[in-house]
Design an enzyme around this catalytic site. Structure first.
Site, short mmCIF file in Angstrom:
data_model
loop_
_atom_site.label_atom_id
_atom_site.label_comp_id
_atom_site.label_asym_id
_atom_site.label_seq_id
_atom_site.Cartn_x
_atom_site.Cartn_y
_atom_site.Cartn_z
CD GLU A 181 -10.22 4.23 0.00
OE1 GLU A 181 -10.11 5.47 -0.12
OE2 GLU A 181 -9.46 3.42 -0.55
CB SER A 188 0.11 -8.03 -1.37
OG SER A 188 -0.80 -8.85 -0.66
CE LYS A 237 -4.22 -1.72 0.15
NZ LYS A 237 -5.11 -1.51 -1.02
#
Lengths: 401, 255
Positions: free
Chosen positions: A117, A384, A95
């Site tokens: 969000e 990830s 991220k």
């Protein structure tokens, strides 16, 4: 970034990947999206932008992340498994790649206030992190349900100086946190930058997030050709919620003879109806500003998804994935909650790496879908994120097994 | 002349109530709309509930959610419109998000709208750039696409949007969502005059309009005022919503 690779020809100038994508938002946001697109176009031409991003990626986040040959699981399954270690990034997941890129854009646009969000809180934490690093005000929208489920991440965001705003409308989860972030943006559009967390939303976000995540695939390409005896891997595998880590891994390989495999969350099982497999079970529709594939009922109302992994618990998917599925360039499989938990334990025990439950879905595919992978082939899996955030969930689910 | 053209060729002050279809009860739509018409509403806007209404504030959001729980669907709403149309000639427009319309099929939806007597369509998440095809389909069937403009829409773009709409556009009063507070009178005056200068069609204004004073003020600078959240608030918890709405609309009209 597209600078160091071939720039994909899609989307078109209004963000369409064929019938997907676009800008289905109130007219109020169109000037803001136009402004963002212009700023991004100018940043791409600016050497200083690339230097700053590259510097932050290496010094702040710790890139490049390793491409790790997972020897023990490879020998168990009979093909070579390489893990792209996005879990080793600062804040523990891919991220941050996107957040670093977008925060520099926000700074260039002189927006003093950042909103985002978050579902499980991973994107919220990454956003709060970059906002702290650049000294910007930060408000994170998070569903009331998720705030209860992820109290540790809520505290992390607060420590980083962000305000966490509880969303009690609708489903009280990620879908409604996104609605609320968009509503805030419509209201405060003049001073606020919306830092969206995945390859979703109105154009240019799916393109922007894809480009910032493409560092995953670019590094993989280079590392793989150096570390293995082949130039290219045979398969790439990544989990797909909104789809940003998958797009990041896939994009630099789109024109190469490499198979692209996305893995969605099958939750309690595809036939149970309790899943988050938008591409597998959804239909054409529009949510959060983009035309894509959507879990919805016959009347076009959005159906709430289910996954053990909060990061995959989203009823839609990035528009480019819908496009890649239609064209057949990528294929999409699913893994259930149970399979993901099993894969979580498997990687922990065999390789000494706790994967995020999201990433565990991609690992689960290796075990269930290995008929598509021939003996001796090379597979790169995007790991990830790290699994520390999920240990309580895994523990709870092991007890119930 | 279409009902909309007839209405907007008159210079009189216009009050345009908004109600959420299927709220407070699934069958309330017809009675409430007829109550609006009886109280003198100049046009009625009926909201099609959607699970993810991103242009709406908390009041309309929760009415939509309740309406969906009541079991309202696009098809039921169109049947209700047919009943309303059988009893009144007041212009009726539907406000709805694009996904349920796509789900049904745009062409089918517009055909149905025409058949039951819908005069116009307001779709807040279908901005100009995505609206071309939809507008052509609607105009070909004499259903008026009512596109939206906002305080940050450039003048030339207001013109282009009104040309595509052809009959009527909807000026969102504020940067924000339904039910928000209004901006300063100075900013609003400047904005509404810009819309007046650039739009080739009449325009109505909505979002944040709550009182008789608001209605009078907005009618000076536009062709009509939409009142939404304030009406839904009157309906909330009321024992007789029709009476409540009638009294409120008469008050808004200054009667």
């Amino acid at each position: 970034m597209a600078k160091s690779g071939k720039s994909p020809s899609l989307p078109d100038d209004r963000g369409h990947f064929d019938r997907y994508g676009g800008q289905y938002v109130p007219e109020t946001l169109i000037p803001a999206l136009d402004e963002l697109e212009l700023e991004y176009a100018s940043a791409r031409q600016d050497e200083r932008f690339h230097d700053e991003l590259k510097n932050l990626m290496s010094q702040f986040s710790g890139r490049p992340t390793p491409l790790y040959y997972a020897e023990r699981i490879s020998s168990e399954l009979g093909f070579s498994i390489w893990l792209k270690r996005e879990d080793l990034n600062h804040t523990g997941a891919h991220k941050i790649n996107n957040c670093l890129g977008q925060i520099i854009i926000a700074m260039r646009m002189r927006k003093p206030r950042i909103i985002a969000e978050t579902g499980a809180g991973q994107h919220g934490v990454a956003t709060a992190t970059v906002a702290a690093r650049f000294g910007l005000d930060c408000v994170i929208f998070m569903g009331e349900e998720d705030i209860h489920r992820q109290s540790l991440n809520v505290f992390r965001m607060k420590l980083l100086g962000a305000e966490v705003r509880s969303v009690s409308s609708g489903s009280k989860t990620l879908k409604d946190a996104t609605n609320e972030a968009i509503r805030d943006w419509v209201t405060n559009v003049e001073n606020t930058y919306y830092l969206i967390g995945s390859t979703v939303g109105p154009h240019p976000y799916p393109m922007l997030v894809r480009d910032f995540q493409s560092v995953i695939g670019l590094e993989t390409k280079q590392q793989f050709s150096h570390q293995s005896d082949q130039k290219l891997p045979n398969h790439l595998v990544a989990c797909v919620g909104g789809g940003s880590n998958a797009m990041g891994l896939f994009t630099p390989f789109l024109d190469e003879p490499v198979s692209l495999i996305g893995v969605e969350a099958a939750g309690l099982g595809i036939e149970s109806g309790q899943h988050a497999a938008s591409l597998t079970k959804g239909d054409f529709g529009i949510l959060h500003g983009a035309a894509t594939t959507l879990l919805q009922d016959d009347d076009g109302q959005v159906i709430l998804p289910h996954s053990i992994s909060a990061g995959l618990d989203y009823p839609a998917v990035g528009p480019e994935h819908s496009f890649l599925k239609d064209t057949g360039r990528a294929v999409y499989h699913t893994a259930t909650d149970v399979e993901a938990v099993d894969a979580f334990r498997w990687l922990s025990e065999k390789e000494g790496i706790l994967p995020a439950l999201e990433s565990a879905h991609a690992l689960a595919y290796l075990r269930s879908g290995k008929k598509d992978i021939k003996a001796g082939e090379h597979v790169v899996v995007c790991l990830s994120g790290r699994g520390d955030k999920d240990v309580e969930t895994v523990e709870a689910n092991m007890e119930s097994v | 002349m279409s009902r909309l053209q007839t209405l907007f060729s008159s210079p009189k002050e216009k009050v345009i109530p908004f109600i959420t279809a299927g709220y407070p009860h699934i069958d309330s739509t017809v009675d409430l709309a007829l109550a609006c018409a009886e109280a003198g509403a100049d046009m009625i806007e009926i909201g099609i509930p959607f699970s993810d209404p991103l242009a709406d504030g908390p009041v309309i959001q929760s009415s939509s959610q309740k309406a969906l729980e009541n079991g309202i669907t696009v098809e039921k709403i169109l049947q209700q419109v047919r009943k309303i149309r059988n009893s009144t000639d007041v212009p009726l427009v539907l406000m709805g998000y694009i996904n349920p319309i796509f789900r049904l099929d745009c062409e089918l939806f517009i055909d149905y709208c025409r058949e039951v007597g819908v005069d116009g369509l307001i779709i807040p998440d279908l901005p100009f750039h995505e609206a071309g095809n939809f507008c052509e389909l609607a105009k070909a069937r004499d259903v008026s696409p009512i596109l939206l403009v906002a305080p940050n829409t450039p003048g030339e773009q207001i013109k282009t949007i009104s040309e595509l709409s052809q009959e009527l556009i909807y000026a969102v009063s504020i940067l924000g969502i339904t039910g928000n507070d209004l901006a300063s009178k100075e900013a609003l005056t400047e904005y509404l005059q810009r819309v007046r200068n650039y739009s080739i069609t009449p325009f109505i204004v909505g979002f944040g309009i709550k009182s008789r004073d608001d209605v009078t003020w907005f009618n000076q600078f536009s062709d009509g005022a939409v009142v939404g959240s304030a009406i839904i608030e009157r309906i909330n918890g009321s024992a007789s919503p029709e009476t409540e709405v009638k009294v409120f609309i008469k008050m808004l009209k200054g009667e």
